[in-house]
Design a protein around this motif. Structure first.
Motif, PDB file in Angstrom:
ATOM      1  N   ARG B 305      35.065  50.419  39.534  1.00  0.00           N
ATOM      2  CA  ARG B 305      33.923  50.717  38.662  1.00  0.00           C
ATOM      3  C   ARG B 305      33.535  52.180  38.722  1.00  0.00           C
ATOM      4  O   ARG B 305      33.060  52.756  37.774  1.00  0.00           O
ATOM      5  CB  ARG B 305      32.753  49.855  39.094  1.00  0.00           C
ATOM      6  CG  ARG B 305      32.316  48.927  38.043  1.00  0.00           C
ATOM      7  CD  ARG B 305      31.283  47.999  38.526  1.00  0.00           C
ATOM      8  NE  ARG B 305      30.824  48.278  39.872  1.00  0.00           N
ATOM      9  CZ  ARG B 305      30.392  47.356  40.707  1.00  0.00           C
ATOM     10  NH1 ARG B 305      30.414  46.119  40.346  1.00  0.00           N
ATOM     11  NH2 ARG B 305      29.944  47.652  41.892  1.00  0.00           N
ATOM     12  N   HIS B 306      33.689  52.787  39.889  1.00  0.00           N
ATOM     13  CA  HIS B 306      33.185  54.151  40.067  1.00  0.00           C
ATOM     14  C   HIS B 306      34.315  55.159  40.144  1.00  0.00           C
ATOM     15  O   HIS B 306      35.453  54.811  40.441  1.00  0.00           O
ATOM     16  CB  HIS B 306      32.339  54.223  41.338  1.00  0.00           C
ATOM     17  CG  HIS B 306      31.241  53.200  41.332  1.00  0.00           C
ATOM     18  ND1 HIS B 306      30.202  53.250  40.440  1.00  0.00           N
ATOM     19  CD2 HIS B 306      31.057  52.080  42.062  1.00  0.00           C
ATOM     20  CE1 HIS B 306      29.411  52.206  40.636  1.00  0.00           C
ATOM     21  NE2 HIS B 306      29.921  51.478  41.615  1.00  0.00           N
ATOM     22  N   GLY B 307      33.957  56.391  39.904  1.00  0.00           N
ATOM     23  CA  GLY B 307      34.963  57.463  40.003  1.00  0.00           C
ATOM     24  C   GLY B 307      35.702  57.594  38.693  1.00  0.00           C
ATOM     25  O   GLY B 307      36.111  56.583  38.114  1.00  0.00           O
ATOM     26  N   ASP B 308      35.896  58.817  38.240  1.00  0.00           N
ATOM     27  CA  ASP B 308      36.485  59.033  36.922  1.00  0.00           C
ATOM     28  C   ASP B 308      37.907  58.498  36.827  1.00  0.00           C
ATOM     29  O   ASP B 308      38.296  57.901  35.843  1.00  0.00           O
ATOM     30  CB  ASP B 308      36.502  60.537  36.594  1.00  0.00           C
ATOM     31  CG  ASP B 308      35.164  60.956  36.034  1.00  0.00           C
ATOM     32  OD1 ASP B 308      34.401  60.051  35.636  1.00  0.00           O
ATOM     33  OD2 ASP B 308      34.876  62.154  36.028  1.00  0.00           O
ATOM     34  N   ARG B 311      37.937  54.539  37.117  1.00  0.00           N
ATOM     35  CA  ARG B 311      37.253  53.853  36.014  1.00  0.00           C
ATOM     36  C   ARG B 311      38.178  53.640  34.826  1.00  0.00           C
ATOM     37  O   ARG B 311      37.985  52.732  34.030  1.00  0.00           O
ATOM     38  CB  ARG B 311      36.021  54.651  35.579  1.00  0.00           C
ATOM     39  CG  ARG B 311      34.757  54.041  36.110  1.00  0.00           C
ATOM     40  CD  ARG B 311      33.543  54.111  35.250  1.00  0.00           C
ATOM     41  NE  ARG B 311      33.390  55.272  34.409  1.00  0.00           N
ATOM     42  CZ  ARG B 311      32.446  56.190  34.584  1.00  0.00           C
ATOM     43  NH1 ARG B 311      31.618  56.098  35.584  1.00  0.00           N
ATOM     44  NH2 ARG B 311      32.318  57.180  33.751  1.00  0.00           N
ATOM     45  N   LYS B 314      39.508  50.190  34.904  1.00  0.00           N
ATOM     46  CA  LYS B 314      38.565  49.076  35.065  1.00  0.00           C
ATOM     47  C   LYS B 314      38.766  48.002  33.993  1.00  0.00           C
ATOM     48  O   LYS B 314      38.918  46.826  34.295  1.00  0.00           O
ATOM     49  CB  LYS B 314      37.123  49.600  35.016  1.00  0.00           C
ATOM     50  CG  LYS B 314      36.093  48.572  35.395  1.00  0.00           C
ATOM     51  CD  LYS B 314      34.702  49.048  35.049  1.00  0.00           C
ATOM     52  CE  LYS B 314      34.379  48.747  33.613  1.00  0.00           C
ATOM     53  NZ  LYS B 314      33.051  49.200  33.218  1.00  0.00           N
ATOM     54  N   TYR B 378      24.369  46.750  36.384  1.00  0.00           N
ATOM     55  CA  TYR B 378      25.700  46.866  35.794  1.00  0.00           C
ATOM     56  C   TYR B 378      25.812  46.422  34.340  1.00  0.00           C
ATOM     57  O   TYR B 378      26.900  46.382  33.792  1.00  0.00           O
ATOM     58  CB  TYR B 378      26.716  46.091  36.640  1.00  0.00           C
ATOM     59  CG  TYR B 378      26.856  46.637  38.024  1.00  0.00           C
ATOM     60  CD1 TYR B 378      27.064  47.989  38.214  1.00  0.00           C
ATOM     61  CD2 TYR B 378      26.762  45.825  39.132  1.00  0.00           C
ATOM     62  CE1 TYR B 378      27.170  48.511  39.481  1.00  0.00           C
ATOM     63  CE2 TYR B 378      26.872  46.335  40.402  1.00  0.00           C
ATOM     64  CZ  TYR B 378      27.071  47.685  40.573  1.00  0.00           C
ATOM     65  OH  TYR B 378      27.189  48.202  41.819  1.00  0.00           O
TER      66      TYR B 378
END
Lengths: 182, 667
Positions: B305-308, B311, B314, B378
């Motif tokens: 979910r996080h981090g470019d 993601r 995802k 979320y």
């Protein structure tokens, strides 16, 4: 630049794979002793898949009980060593089977072939062997022609056997005449 | 009596919907032609940097964010915007499309030439000595690969380089089989496929080449499936290849589509090997690993979910997880139905049955609680989580109460699914995707009850069209990723059904007078689907959704999609009459693929393009083996067509280069 070297390295790898496959049989064919064996008819079910003919030999199925394997038969996937002797007509046939490569020399009239047990032979004691010489590839549409002769028991093959007992198929004969597709 | 009533019923549905569909189709054709004729105008926009639709949207979002954050002024934003153009803006499609057209042509060309050469060599072998043959193969391989690597040096010829290396990889594989033929080697043949894949994957990784990666993936998949299906044994060697080669390669190459397919292959591996692990027929208890696989992917989705960088993957994980979990549930229900409920009653005394049920119940409860607690944090994710959890809940409820085998379940589940689908069309995206994947599965097992293949196929065709229409709505709402997945699903379903009918023997079996002898509830379901299709068209044509980019007439490219179900229904109606269904289906499918190819270029939809190319390859390959030509004739045809493709792409590339050089001077 480094990347390009790696790319060329991959090409070398690809060539090596092809070379290794070729050499695996090519070595046997180049260095091995050539012997003639009879080809026997096999169960007609799925004889012919694609453009190759399935071949079986006199010594492809062996009753191990007759060769000293009274109690224990090696499981599927094990190798056994089959000693062949030259017959009166020049065709080579099974003499004996042993779990190890025979130490004693077989002489000019004997040769040892390594075979892989392909079936579960614990109860029947009849083992089907694979020697890596069971397929003969033919040009498109020629397979049926050869199969016809195999049923008539007129087929024989020249195989090369190297000093490790590995076999390679080199020629096929119909009634003593070499099969060629020129 | 019932038959004639149903026949009338079908005619009424067709009569109402046909004019809309035909008018939409005609307008589409006119607009497409007019757009094509005015395409020359677009080219003069050269001198700017072209972005594909995805990058364009990314830049669009970033610019807005930068302006809001005060990083750049509105004026700078306008200046930056002026430097680029992309699909959906300024009409940048023509050039973008052209670039990828070159890629497609040259890839096709190489594929055809490679296959042709292999067939040609394998036929004419008899006159050369074994080692001579090996030298020819090795020389050809080295020549082609070195040419490919040389072409990579310059940027303008790089795409040719990728394709030529792809050709080299085909020759490499062909070489393996040819050498096996030359020396009459009857080794364990899946190993040949494995060695082939092993030679291809380094190129995919080093060049970050999607084309070569998909090729390698196909080969590894073939390898493991041959090992486990053909030789009927558990194939554990695939596990390290999967985790240490395929998955890292996906991340290195950075391909989301590759990720989806890689994990699907993993899933196929789990499915094929389940039988050997459990030592029994496919049963509800063997579904545990399937569920776990889906859940593992779901947790990976959460993890991404996080981090470019992470993601980026995802959505792909998420899609897979939902799809696979639901597929496992569907498989379960299917299994239970197969035993008409007897299984459920019998298993009630079984401890494993209760353990699995309790586990599932706890899981759904925890999922539900988790998603509700994190709802604000979320957003959409939690919405989907609630849905998965509640689906589990429903499933477990039926499991416990023993209603899983009863008819009530047939009606409850689709109703539930359909309501959520409608809700999501309204909301735009989210779980719709997963449900879309579940829905056909449900259809298949429900319709299996009617014991009529015609019923199943006609239902699937309409459903495919619905999926496509849904993708238009999602596109209009800006949910492009979900739209793409829905579109692909729709296109695939329609393709698969028509494709089956192109096979002569199959068409003869399926289409017959039994077609209309289905029970009433089939027709009810069929009409519901057909009407929802009508509603979607109506919404698309007359009431575009979304503020910015509504659905235009020309976006109703579902034209071929809509006509096919109609034709299908009509020949179902005349099932008793002899019609050359295989021939009709071949023509239809060819037209369908060409139409999709045009659509993909006009709308800059890479996934549709990829799909249509794959479909084309499948169709051509099947027909290639159908027709009774000799190897030599076939290879000559393949090589000639391939050479024409390659020459065409070289000419296109030259033309593009000359346009690029010329235009700045014109301005």
């Amino acid at each position: 630049m480094k990347n390009r070297i790696l790319l060329y390295a991959v090409v070398v790898f690809q060539v090596a794979v092809i070379g290794a496959i070729a050499l695996s049989k090519g070595y046997t064919r180049l260095t091995g002793r050539k012997i003639m064996v009879k080809v026997v008819p096999v169960d007609p079910r799925s004889l012919f898949r694609g453009d190759y003919v399935i071949l079986k030999y006199d010594f492809s199925t062996v009753d191990l009980a007759k060769h000293g394997f009274k109690d224990e038969v090696p499981p599927r996937g094990e190798y056994l060593f089959l000693t062949l002797k030259r017959g009166p007509e020049g065709f080579w046939a099974l003499e004996s089977v042993s779990p190890e490569f025979p130490d004693t020399g077989t002489g000019d009239d004997g040769i040892v072939v390594r075979g892989l047990i392909a079936n579960e032979a614990r109860f029947s004691k009849r083992a089907d062997f694979i020697f890596g010489i069971e397929s003969y590839f033919v040009p498109e549409g020629e397979g049926k022609y050869i199969e016809k002769y195999r049923e008539k028991k007129e087929l024989s093959a020249e195989i090369a056997v190297d000093r490790y007992g590995r076999a390679a198929l080199s020629k096929l004969f119909i009634a003593g005449k070499e099969v060629r597709f020129d | 009596m019932e038959v004639s009533f149903i026949g009338m019923y079908v005619y009424i549905v067709i009569a109402i919907l046909s004019p809309i569909i035909w008018i939409a189709g005609l307008i589409f054709i006119v607009r497409t032609l007019s757009r094509y004729l005015s395409a020359a105008r677009v080219r003069s926009e050269s001198g700017k940097v072209y972005l594909d639709a995805q990058r364009g949207r990314w830049l669009d979002r970033q610019l807005k964010e930068w302006v809001t954050a005060g990083v750049i002024t509105g004026e700078t934003e306008a200046k930056i915007r002026d430097r680029y153009f992309w699909a959906g803006r300024h009409g940048g499609r023509a050039v973008v499309a052209k670039t990828s057209l070159i890629k497609v042509l040259v890839t096709f060309g190489c594929l055809l030439v490679g296959t042709g050469i292999i067939f040609l060599i394998s036929h004419n072998w008899a006159n050369i000595s074994p080692w001579g043959k090996v030298s020819v193969i090795v020389a050809g391989l080295v020549l082609v690969q070195c040419l490919g690597i040389r072409l990579l040096r310059k940027e303008r010829s790089a795409k040719f380089g990728h394709a030529v290396i792809f050709l080299g990889n085909i020759i490499y594989g062909g070489g393996i089989w040819l050498v096996a033929q030359i020396f009459h080697i009857n080794a364990h043949f899946p190993t040949g496929v494995f060695l082939w894949g092993l030679g291809v994957i380094p190129f995919a990784i080093l060049l970050r080449s999607n084309l070569n990666y998909f090729f390698a993936l196909f080969l590894f998949a073939l390898w493991t499936l041959l090992e486990s299906i053909y030789f009927t044994k558990t194939h554990l060697y695939f596990v390290p290849v999967f985790f240490f080669v395929l998955v890292p390669a996906v991340y290195h190459i950075r391909t989301r589509t590759g990720l989806v397919f890689t994990y699907l292959i993993g899933y196929a591996w789990v499915l094929t090997n389940l039988y050997y692990w459990t030592g029994e027929e496919f049963s509800p208890f063997t579904l545990g690993p399937m569920l776990l696989y889906g859940l593992a992917l779901y947790s990976l989705a959460v993890f991404h979910r996080h981090g470019d960088r992470s993601r980026y993957y995802k959505a792909a994980y998420y899609f897979l997880a939902v799809f696979l979990i639901l597929a496992a549930c569907a498989a379960y229900t299917l299994l239970v139905f197969a035993d008409t409920g007897a299984l459920v009653l019998a298993e009630r005394t079984n401890l494993a049955y209760w353990a699995i049920s309790a586990f599932l119940a706890c899981l759904s409860l925890c999922g539900l609680l988790y998603c509700i607690r994190r709802r604000k944090q979320y957003g959409e994710l939690s919405g989907d989580g609630v849905l998965i959890a509640s689906l589990f809940g429903v499933f477990v409820l039926f499991l416990f109460t023993g209603y899983l085998g009863s008819t009530a379940f047939i009606y409850f589940l689709p109703l539930f699914v359909f309501c959520v689908c409608l809700h999501n069309v309204h909301r735009g995206g989210g779980i719709l995707l997963g449900l879309s994947a579940y829905f056909p599965l449900w259809l298949i097992f429900t319709l299996a009850r009617y014991n009529s293949a015609t019923a199943i196929f006609s239902m699937l065709l309409v459903y495919g069209a619905c999926e496509y229409a849904m993708s238009l709505i999602l596109d209009a709402k800006g949910k492009h990723g979900y739209a793409a997945a829905n579109r692909l699903l729709g296109l695939f379903i329609v393709f698969a059904v028509i494709y089956l009918h192109t096979i002569k023997d199959f068409a003869g079996v399926v289409v017959g007078p039994q077609a209309l002898a289905c029970s009433g509830d089939f027709w009810l379901l069929y009409t519901v689907l057909y009407c929802s299709l009508g509603v979607l068209i109506w919404r698309g044509v007359f009431k575009p959704l979304g503020a910015g980019r509504g659905i235009h007439m020309r976006e109703l490219m579902a034209f071929p999609l809509f006509v096919v179900p109609l034709l299908y229904v009509s020949y179902m109606r005349y099932g008793g009459i002899e019609v050359p269904i295989a021939i009709i289906s071949n023509v239809l499918l060819f037209g369908y693929i060409i139409a999709l190819l045009i659509i993909s270029y006009q709308h800059d939809q890479p996934e549709t393009r990829a799909f249509s190319i794959a479909a084309f390859v499948v169709l051509v390959a099947t027909r290639y083996f159908d027709i009774g030509l000799t190897l030599v004739t076939r290879s000559v045809i393949f090589i000639s067509v391939g050479v024409v493709f390659i020459i065409g792409s070289v000419l296109l590339e030259k033309r593009k280069q000359s346009l690029k050089i010329r235009e700045p001077h014109e301005e």
